[in-house]
Design a protein around this motif. Structure first.
Motif, PDB file in Angstrom:
ATOM      1  N   PRO A 141       0.808  -1.225   0.000  1.00  0.00           N
ATOM      2  CA  PRO A 141       0.000   0.000   0.000  1.00  0.00           C
ATOM      3  C   PRO A 141       0.842   1.276   0.000  1.00  0.00           C
ATOM      4  O   PRO A 141       0.315   2.370  -0.228  1.00  0.00           O
ATOM      5  CB  PRO A 141      -0.812  -0.118   1.286  1.00  0.00           C
ATOM      6  CG  PRO A 141       0.021  -0.970   2.175  1.00  0.00           C
ATOM      7  CD  PRO A 141       0.701  -1.960   1.274  1.00  0.00           C
ATOM      8  N   ARG A 142       2.142   1.144   0.229  1.00  0.00           N
ATOM      9  CA  ARG A 142       3.008   2.331   0.264  1.00  0.00           C
ATOM     10  C   ARG A 142       3.617   2.655  -1.093  1.00  0.00           C
ATOM     11  O   ARG A 142       4.320   3.655  -1.235  1.00  0.00           O
ATOM     12  CB  ARG A 142       4.096   2.133   1.317  1.00  0.00           C
ATOM     13  CG  ARG A 142       3.567   2.255   2.751  1.00  0.00           C
ATOM     14  CD  ARG A 142       4.505   1.679   3.770  1.00  0.00           C
ATOM     15  NE  ARG A 142       4.519   0.215   3.704  1.00  0.00           N
ATOM     16  CZ  ARG A 142       5.100  -0.576   4.601  1.00  0.00           C
ATOM     17  NH1 ARG A 142       5.726  -0.032   5.626  1.00  0.00           N
ATOM     18  NH2 ARG A 142       5.066  -1.885   4.465  1.00  0.00           N
ATOM     19  N   VAL A 143       3.357   1.799  -2.086  1.00  0.00           N
ATOM     20  CA  VAL A 143       3.776   2.140  -3.452  1.00  0.00           C
ATOM     21  C   VAL A 143       2.764   3.112  -4.034  1.00  0.00           C
ATOM     22  O   VAL A 143       1.553   2.904  -3.935  1.00  0.00           O
ATOM     23  CB  VAL A 143       3.883   0.872  -4.326  1.00  0.00           C
ATOM     24  CG1 VAL A 143       4.097   1.246  -5.796  1.00  0.00           C
ATOM     25  CG2 VAL A 143       5.035  -0.003  -3.836  1.00  0.00           C
ATOM     26  N   ARG A 144       3.256   4.166  -4.649  1.00  0.00           N
ATOM     27  CA  ARG A 144       2.378   5.200  -5.216  1.00  0.00           C
ATOM     28  C   ARG A 144       2.988   5.726  -6.504  1.00  0.00           C
ATOM     29  O   ARG A 144       4.144   5.468  -6.832  1.00  0.00           O
ATOM     30  CB  ARG A 144       2.192   6.339  -4.217  1.00  0.00           C
ATOM     31  CG  ARG A 144       3.504   7.023  -3.826  1.00  0.00           C
ATOM     32  CD  ARG A 144       3.262   8.273  -2.998  1.00  0.00           C
ATOM     33  NE  ARG A 144       4.499   8.862  -2.492  1.00  0.00           N
ATOM     34  CZ  ARG A 144       5.296   9.673  -3.182  1.00  0.00           C
ATOM     35  NH1 ARG A 144       4.998   9.984  -4.442  1.00  0.00           N
ATOM     36  NH2 ARG A 144       6.389  10.183  -2.637  1.00  0.00           N
ATOM     37  N   ARG A 145       2.182   6.500  -7.216  1.00  0.00           N
ATOM     38  CA  ARG A 145       2.713   7.233  -8.364  1.00  0.00           C
ATOM     39  C   ARG A 145       3.684   8.303  -7.854  1.00  0.00           C
ATOM     40  O   ARG A 145       3.435   8.942  -6.827  1.00  0.00           O
ATOM     41  CB  ARG A 145       1.589   7.913  -9.142  1.00  0.00           C
ATOM     42  CG  ARG A 145       0.905   6.989 -10.140  1.00  0.00           C
ATOM     43  CD  ARG A 145       0.033   7.835 -11.070  1.00  0.00           C
ATOM     44  NE  ARG A 145      -0.387   7.047 -12.230  1.00  0.00           N
ATOM     45  CZ  ARG A 145      -1.522   6.378 -12.298  1.00  0.00           C
ATOM     46  NH1 ARG A 145      -2.352   6.391 -11.271  1.00  0.00           N
ATOM     47  NH2 ARG A 145      -1.827   5.695 -13.393  1.00  0.00           N
ATOM     48  N   ALA A 194       6.738   4.231  -7.096  1.00  0.00           N
ATOM     49  CA  ALA A 194       7.817   4.002  -6.135  1.00  0.00           C
ATOM     50  C   ALA A 194       7.278   3.905  -4.719  1.00  0.00           C
ATOM     51  O   ALA A 194       6.194   4.405  -4.409  1.00  0.00           O
ATOM     52  CB  ALA A 194       8.856   5.123  -6.216  1.00  0.00           C
ATOM     53  N   ARG A 195       8.070   3.264  -3.885  1.00  0.00           N
ATOM     54  CA  ARG A 195       7.890   3.337  -2.430  1.00  0.00           C
ATOM     55  C   ARG A 195       9.087   4.113  -1.903  1.00  0.00           C
ATOM     56  O   ARG A 195      10.247   3.744  -2.153  1.00  0.00           O
ATOM     57  CB  ARG A 195       7.838   1.939  -1.818  1.00  0.00           C
ATOM     58  CG  ARG A 195       7.858   1.937  -0.291  1.00  0.00           C
ATOM     59  CD  ARG A 195       7.624   0.552   0.267  1.00  0.00           C
ATOM     60  NE  ARG A 195       7.965   0.475   1.673  1.00  0.00           N
ATOM     61  CZ  ARG A 195       7.770  -0.602   2.443  1.00  0.00           C
ATOM     62  NH1 ARG A 195       7.219  -1.697   1.912  1.00  0.00           N
ATOM     63  NH2 ARG A 195       8.113  -0.607   3.708  1.00  0.00           N
ATOM     64  N   GLY A 199      12.953   9.649   2.708  1.00  0.00           N
ATOM     65  CA  GLY A 199      13.658  10.372   1.666  1.00  0.00           C
ATOM     66  C   GLY A 199      14.520   9.499   0.778  1.00  0.00           C
ATOM     67  O   GLY A 199      15.450   9.997   0.133  1.00  0.00           O
ATOM     68  N   ARG A 200      14.187   8.202   0.704  1.00  0.00           N
ATOM     69  CA  ARG A 200      14.966   7.268  -0.103  1.00  0.00           C
ATOM     70  C   ARG A 200      14.039   6.306  -0.827  1.00  0.00           C
ATOM     71  O   ARG A 200      13.094   5.771  -0.237  1.00  0.00           O
ATOM     72  CB  ARG A 200      15.913   6.475   0.802  1.00  0.00           C
ATOM     73  CG  ARG A 200      16.828   5.528   0.067  1.00  0.00           C
ATOM     74  CD  ARG A 200      17.606   4.691   1.065  1.00  0.00           C
ATOM     75  NE  ARG A 200      18.573   3.835   0.392  1.00  0.00           N
ATOM     76  CZ  ARG A 200      18.940   2.635   0.813  1.00  0.00           C
ATOM     77  NH1 ARG A 200      18.415   2.151   1.938  1.00  0.00           N
ATOM     78  NH2 ARG A 200      19.819   1.931   0.146  1.00  0.00           N
ATOM     79  N   VAL A 201      14.309   6.064  -2.100  1.00  0.00           N
ATOM     80  CA  VAL A 201      13.539   5.091  -2.875  1.00  0.00           C
ATOM     81  C   VAL A 201      13.984   3.687  -2.480  1.00  0.00           C
ATOM     82  O   VAL A 201      15.170   3.344  -2.562  1.00  0.00           O
ATOM     83  CB  VAL A 201      13.754   5.305  -4.389  1.00  0.00           C
ATOM     84  CG1 VAL A 201      13.094   4.176  -5.182  1.00  0.00           C
ATOM     85  CG2 VAL A 201      13.195   6.653  -4.827  1.00  0.00           C
ATOM     86  N   VAL A 202      13.009   2.846  -2.054  1.00  0.00           N
ATOM     87  CA  VAL A 202      13.338   1.467  -1.697  1.00  0.00           C
ATOM     88  C   VAL A 202      12.721   0.465  -2.683  1.00  0.00           C
ATOM     89  O   VAL A 202      12.994  -0.733  -2.614  1.00  0.00           O
ATOM     90  CB  VAL A 202      12.921   1.137  -0.259  1.00  0.00           C
ATOM     91  CG1 VAL A 202      13.692   2.009   0.725  1.00  0.00           C
ATOM     92  CG2 VAL A 202      11.420   1.280  -0.064  1.00  0.00           C
ATOM     93  N   PHE A 203      11.858   0.951  -3.571  1.00  0.00           N
ATOM     94  CA  PHE A 203      11.338   0.164  -4.689  1.00  0.00           C
ATOM     95  C   PHE A 203      10.873   1.143  -5.744  1.00  0.00           C
ATOM     96  O   PHE A 203      10.322   2.193  -5.421  1.00  0.00           O
ATOM     97  CB  PHE A 203      10.157  -0.720  -4.279  1.00  0.00           C
ATOM     98  CG  PHE A 203       9.390  -1.264  -5.470  1.00  0.00           C
ATOM     99  CD1 PHE A 203       9.831  -2.396  -6.138  1.00  0.00           C
ATOM    100  CD2 PHE A 203       8.256  -0.608  -5.947  1.00  0.00           C
ATOM    101  CE1 PHE A 203       9.150  -2.873  -7.254  1.00  0.00           C
ATOM    102  CE2 PHE A 203       7.568  -1.087  -7.060  1.00  0.00           C
ATOM    103  CZ  PHE A 203       8.019  -2.219  -7.718  1.00  0.00           C
TER     104      PHE A 203
END
Length: 282
Positions: A141-145, A194-195, A199-203
């Protein structure tokens, strides 16, 4: 109209658009890149940034080849690939990548290899994967546009992914502005997901191209220190949900044969293999 050569090959133009769409539409998932390019450019060279060649038999378009930064054979048999290769050999190589269904790429490469020089890398037999139903696992659920406000953290992640995947930085040779524009374009289209934690992209993953039938995913990436946590599985499930709900019912991608962790992740989500691609990189 440009004269057709003795091999039945000539550049296509806007007058050939419907015939081209019908040809590529014989396999709308495998040919999603070609269909996307055709619909967004109407096969006009000034918008293509290159050409699309068609091969004709008895006045009917039977195969095609996209020739830009990427050379992509479309519905090409062994004989078609040879005909396109012979045309390609009449000019110096301008493409940076040959990519598409394995047999057509292999046949094309066989005829140009002695002239086009040693490639930086060849990746044979890349599984082409498809999912056209709901994911088999729960979405993250934390992946978003992503948005333009994410660019300060998103862009470095894209550079890291590209460098790891391709073997050279997308910023090499003064190309940083072009690559940044591409990342921005995908974000503006709503094609970047992305998730982001602290302040960091993890996916992350993007839609590379799409039609009403299918969308092709690219740039799937998890930073090395976060791998093995299931971020790619749940993240890809979220991307599939987004894409199927708002872009296209079928989601595809192709993956390196040796990348077992990625292949396991895609299988867990519900992707299945439908073809094999190959990529020749210069």
């Amino acid at each position: 109209m440009t004269t057709t050569t003795r091999h039945g090959v000539r550049p296509l133009g806007s007058a050939d658009l419907e015939a081209f769409l019908e040809l590529a539409g014989q396999d709308p998932v495998v040919n999603v890149f070609a269909l996307h390019r055709a619909r967004t450019t109407s096969l006009e060279p000034r918008w293509l940034g290159g050409e699309v060649w068609g091969r004709f038999a008895n006045g009917e378009l039977v195969a095609a080849c996209h020739v830009g930064a990427n050379l992509v054979p479309i519905q090409a048999s062994t004989d078609d690939a040879r005909a396109f290769a012979e045309r390609a050999l009449t000019r110096s190589r301008s493409v940076s990548t040959i990519v598409g269904p394995h047999d057509a790429v292999k046949d094309f490469w066989h005829h140009v290899a002695h002239t086009w020089g040693k490639p930086r890398e060849i990746r044979w037999l890349q599984p082409h994967l498809v999912i056209d139903g709901p994911p088999l696992v729960e979405s993250d659920p934390r992946v978003r546009r992503t948005t333009r406000q994410d660019m300060p953290v998103l862009y470095p992640a894209c550079v890291s992914m590209y460098t790891e995947e391709v073997g050279v930085s997308p910023e090499s040779g003064g190309s940083s502005d072009l690559y940044r524009a591409r990342v921005t374009q995908l974000t503006s289209r709503g094609w970047s997901f992305a998730r982001i934690e602290g302040g960091r992209v993890v996916f992350k993953a993007e839609v590379a191209c799409a039609t009403n039938d299918a969308a092709q995913i690219q740039g799937v990436w998890v930073p090395p220190d976060r791998r093995g946590e299931g971020l790619a599985i749940a993240g890809m499930a979220a991307v599939v949900d987004f894409v199927q709900a708002e872009i296209a019912p079928t989601v595809s991608l192709y993956v390196n044969e040796w990348n077992e962790p990625a292949r396991r992740a895609y299988k867990a989500v519900g992707f299945r293999e439908t073809a094999r691609f190959s990529t020749v990189m210069f």
